[in-house]
Motif scaffolding. Structure first.
Motif, PDB file in Angstrom:
ATOM      1  N   THR A  59       9.122 -13.716   7.809  1.00 39.67           N
ATOM      2  CA  THR A  59       9.263 -12.858   6.829  1.00 39.67           C
ATOM      3  C   THR A  59       7.740 -12.561   6.099  1.00 39.67           C
ATOM      4  N   ASP A  60       7.955 -11.635   5.386  1.00 41.80           N
ATOM      5  CA  ASP A  60       6.486 -10.993   4.648  1.00 41.80           C
ATOM      6  C   ASP A  60       6.846 -10.021   3.439  1.00 41.80           C
ATOM      7  N   PHE A  61       7.266 -10.820   2.530  1.00 43.30           N
ATOM      8  CA  PHE A  61       7.911 -10.105   1.305  1.00 43.30           C
ATOM      9  C   PHE A  61       6.610  -9.676   0.448  1.00 43.30           C
ATOM     10  N   LEU A  62       5.400 -10.307   0.522  1.00 42.87           N
ATOM     11  CA  LEU A  62       4.309 -10.021  -0.301  1.00 42.87           C
ATOM     12  C   LEU A  62       3.902  -8.739  -0.049  1.00 42.87           C
ATOM     13  N   HIS A  63       3.450  -8.213   1.203  1.00 41.75           N
ATOM     14  CA  HIS A  63       2.844  -7.043   1.795  1.00 41.75           C
ATOM     15  C   HIS A  63       3.978  -6.106   1.970  1.00 41.75           C
ATOM     16  N   ARG A  64       5.185  -6.459   2.290  1.00 45.24           N
ATOM     17  CA  ARG A  64       6.453  -5.564   2.636  1.00 45.24           C
ATOM     18  C   ARG A  64       7.247  -5.611   1.622  1.00 45.24           C
ATOM     19  N   PRO A  65       7.399  -5.106   0.334  1.00 43.14           N
ATOM     20  CA  PRO A  65       8.395  -5.536  -0.772  1.00 43.14           C
ATOM     21  C   PRO A  65       9.628  -4.824  -0.527  1.00 43.14           C
ATOM     22  N   ALA A 213       2.979  -0.518 -12.147  1.00 45.25           N
ATOM     23  CA  ALA A 213       2.186   0.539 -11.665  1.00 45.25           C
ATOM     24  C   ALA A 213       0.827  -0.035 -11.111  1.00 45.25           C
ATOM     25  N   VAL A 214       0.435  -1.301 -11.583  1.00 49.48           N
ATOM     26  CA  VAL A 214      -0.554  -1.874 -10.871  1.00 49.48           C
ATOM     27  C   VAL A 214      -0.235  -2.432  -9.382  1.00 49.48           C
ATOM     28  N   ALA A 215       1.205  -2.845  -9.392  1.00 51.74           N
ATOM     29  CA  ALA A 215       1.677  -3.440  -8.035  1.00 51.74           C
ATOM     30  C   ALA A 215       1.604  -2.196  -7.086  1.00 51.74           C
ATOM     31  N   LEU A 221      -3.110   0.411  -1.630  1.00 50.98           N
ATOM     32  CA  LEU A 221      -4.568   0.066  -1.182  1.00 50.98           C
ATOM     33  C   LEU A 221      -4.571  -0.957   0.078  1.00 50.98           C
ATOM     34  N   LEU A 222      -3.481  -2.035  -0.166  1.00 48.00           N
ATOM     35  CA  LEU A 222      -3.745  -2.931   0.692  1.00 48.00           C
ATOM     36  C   LEU A 222      -2.890  -2.761   1.989  1.00 48.00           C
ATOM     37  N   THR A 223      -1.640  -2.216   1.809  1.00 48.94           N
ATOM     38  CA  THR A 223      -0.355  -2.148   2.969  1.00 48.94           C
ATOM     39  C   THR A 223      -0.450  -0.646   3.647  1.00 48.94           C
ATOM     40  N   TRP A 224      -0.348   0.344   2.760  1.00 49.98           N
ATOM     41  CA  TRP A 224      -0.400   1.660   3.399  1.00 49.98           C
ATOM     42  C   TRP A 224      -1.127   2.135   4.451  1.00 49.98           C
ATOM     43  N   SER A 225      -2.290   1.535   4.742  1.00 47.46           N
ATOM     44  CA  SER A 225      -3.061   1.444   5.962  1.00 47.46           C
ATOM     45  C   SER A 225      -2.453   1.216   7.117  1.00 47.46           C
ATOM     46  N   GLN A 226      -1.436   0.406   6.890  1.00 44.81           N
ATOM     47  CA  GLN A 226      -0.733  -0.323   8.086  1.00 44.81           C
ATOM     48  C   GLN A 226       0.571   0.455   8.601  1.00 44.81           C
ATOM     49  N   ALA A 227       0.681   1.653   8.002  1.00 52.48           N
ATOM     50  CA  ALA A 227       1.731   2.478   8.048  1.00 52.48           C
ATOM     51  C   ALA A 227       1.548   3.249   9.555  1.00 52.48           C
ATOM     52  N   GLU A 228       2.256   2.993  10.435  1.00 51.84           N
ATOM     53  CA  GLU A 228       2.207   3.630  11.790  1.00 51.84           C
ATOM     54  C   GLU A 228       3.580   4.018  12.312  1.00 51.84           C
TER      55      GLU A 228
END
Length: 501
Positions: A59-65, A213-215, A221-228
């Motif tokens: 699981t990866d709840f931090l980067h994929r909430p 809003a910060v989250a 910034l950190l995760t959207w680039s992984q969207a494929e």
């Protein structure tokens, strides 16, 4: 007011009926629902070696909430069977947009009777896709606007804490709902604040949303680039968008319900304009409501329909257009109120009866899946080959059987050829040290592209429709047939390459 209490009871009864329809049937025509079942099952059984999940998934709840729906399903799954837990989850998510709209109407003091004709749209396009996270997030967004109005009018620590928690819950539910709340919360706070109190209530209301809003910014910034993804990008013209509005609201429901439902809704809006009492309202509140509605219309008309990572992007705003019309409709009095209330109840009842017949038809048709499921051994690797993705009980524009094989994984463990564990924003992930066989995505849509090399990596092929028998070169032997389904077993399947823990 007694009239408002009566309408609240009617809306509550309608929402209870919506929830009951979600819970009444084993199989629902929701494309993604079986995969949601499987993800929750992985969370529930990830430490049990008999299910085969621990060596495949993490699981990866931090980067994929996007986890609220799965956490709710898991929590319920500890105290009841998975099927019952997921029926409750589906009911909650289905009711959420309408409940959020009702909360907003109550917070701003508008009649709730106008919501009744929209009740059947709870089972529209987004529901048939199985977008549970989006539906729940939409309800939380509308409920969040209601809480903003309450908090700015009657500031309190409880209201501020509630908004802060709601923002975080939205962050863990669906990014769209959070963005919508962050966009419109300042507008509604401005519109309903007491000007004599200065800016303090405004700041106190909006400040609790700052952490979410910060989250959201960090997530982009950190995760959207992984969207494929490989969705075909679509951007229909204005004429097509207008023509397909009813389709985006109601695809999945049998024709001619989408157009009829939208026509009925338009009649009620026209009746409200013609019959409503001319009760004056503060100019700022009208501006805020018009801005929210016009913004949803603009996003429906201007956003792409599909991007390479998401589908039904602009279409998601069709439902919000419908739900943001009732706050602008006028008050009713006397016989006008009684007449509209009776007609609204009739529209809701007729719509829900139609929906119930649609769901009952699909559930009966889908029960032939039980015959192949009962013959399958646990913790096997399953290759779905769904030639017939639709059925006689659903619109030809939908494909509710595409992910049906995931019900096997939810009930018996093992692995699917195509899993939501590869979707970029789903928190259940394949382990980095698990060498799964990367079957091509196009095989899900074109099963005839399957090769003998592909088939060697799976214990079962679960087939719906298509040829009377799979080609012999695939090495699959028939086991059982049940209705439109057929189960094949591969006696020479390669062993899985599982990591050693």
């Amino acid at each position: 007011m007694p009239s408002r209490r009566a309408d609240d009871l009617l809306v509550a009864g309608a929402l209870a009926a919506v929830a009951a329809l979600c819970a009444a049937f084993r199989y629902l025509p929701m494309v993604d629902l079986p995969q949601h079942y499987a993800m929750v099952s992985i969370l529930l059984h990830r430490t049990d070696p008999a299910w085969g999940f621990a060596q495949r998934y993490t699981t990866d709840f931090l980067h994929r909430p996007y986890a609220t729906v799965y956490w709710l399903g898991e929590a319920l799954g500890w105290v009841m069977p998975l099927g019952a837990a997921m029926r409750i989850v589906v009911a909650v998510c289905t009711v959420a947009p309408l409940a959020g709209a009702a909360a907003l109407l109550a917070a701003i003091g508008r009649p709730r009777v106008w919501l009744l004709p929209a009740i059947p749209f709870a089972f529209g396009s987004l529901w048939h896709w199985g977008f549970l996270n989006f539906l729940l997030g939409t309800g939380m967004f509308l409920g969040g606007l209601a809480l903003v109005v309450v908090a700015v009018q009657r500031p309190s620590r409880r209201a501020s804490a509630g908004l802060g928690m709601l923002g975080f819950a939205l962050f863990c539910t669906h990014f769209h709902g959070l963005v919508m709340l962050l966009m419109f919360a300042p507008v509604f706070a401005w519109a309903w604040r007491d000007e004599k109190a200065g800016s303090a209530p405004l700041v106190r209301t909006l400040a609790p949303l700052a952490p979410s809003a910060v989250a959201a910014a960090a997530f982009v910034l950190l995760t959207w680039s992984q969207a494929e993804g490989k969705w075909a990008q679509m951007n229909p013209g204005l004429g097509e968008r207008v023509e397909r509005f009813s389709e985006f609201l109601g695809t999945g429901l049998p024709d001619p319900w989408p157009r009829v439902g939208l026509f009925v809704l338009a009649v009620f809006v026209a009746a409200g304009v013609a019959l409503g009492a001319s009760t004056p309202r503060p100019k700022r509140t009208l501006i805020a409501l018009v801005v929210a509605l016009v913004a949803q219309i603009a996003m429906y008309l201007l956003l792409p329909l599909n991007t390479n990572t998401a589908t039904y992007v602009s279409a998601r705003h069709a439902l919000l257009v419908v739900l943001l019309v009732p706050p602008l409709l006028p008050d009713l009095e006397g016989w006008r109120l009684l007449a509209v209330r009776a007609a609204a109840v009739l529209a809701a009842v007729v719509g829900l009866v139609g929906v119930g017949r649609h769901l009952a038809c699909f559930d009966e048709e889908a029960r032939d899946f039980d015959g192949v499921l009962a013959a399958m051994k646990p913790a096997r690797r399953v290759l779905p080959l769904v030639f017939a993705r639709g059925g006689a009980c659903v619109s030809p524009r939908t494909f509710p059987y595409l992910h049906f094989a995931a019900y096997y994984q939810a009930a018996e463990g093992g692995e699917l050829a195509r899993s939501f564990a590869v979707v970029w924003n789903v928190p259940i992930r394949y382990r980095a040290d698990y060498a799964r066989y990367p079957i091509r995505e196009e095989i899900e849509w074109q099963p005839t592209l399957l090769t003998p090399e592909d088939a060697r990596h799976f214990d079962y092929a679960l087939v719906r429709g298509g040829p009377a028998r799979l080609p012999p070169q695939l090495g699959m032997q028939p086991v059982v047939r049940s209705g439109a389904w057929a189960l094949y077993e591969n006696p020479d399947a390669l062993p899985p390459e599982l990591p050693r823990d």
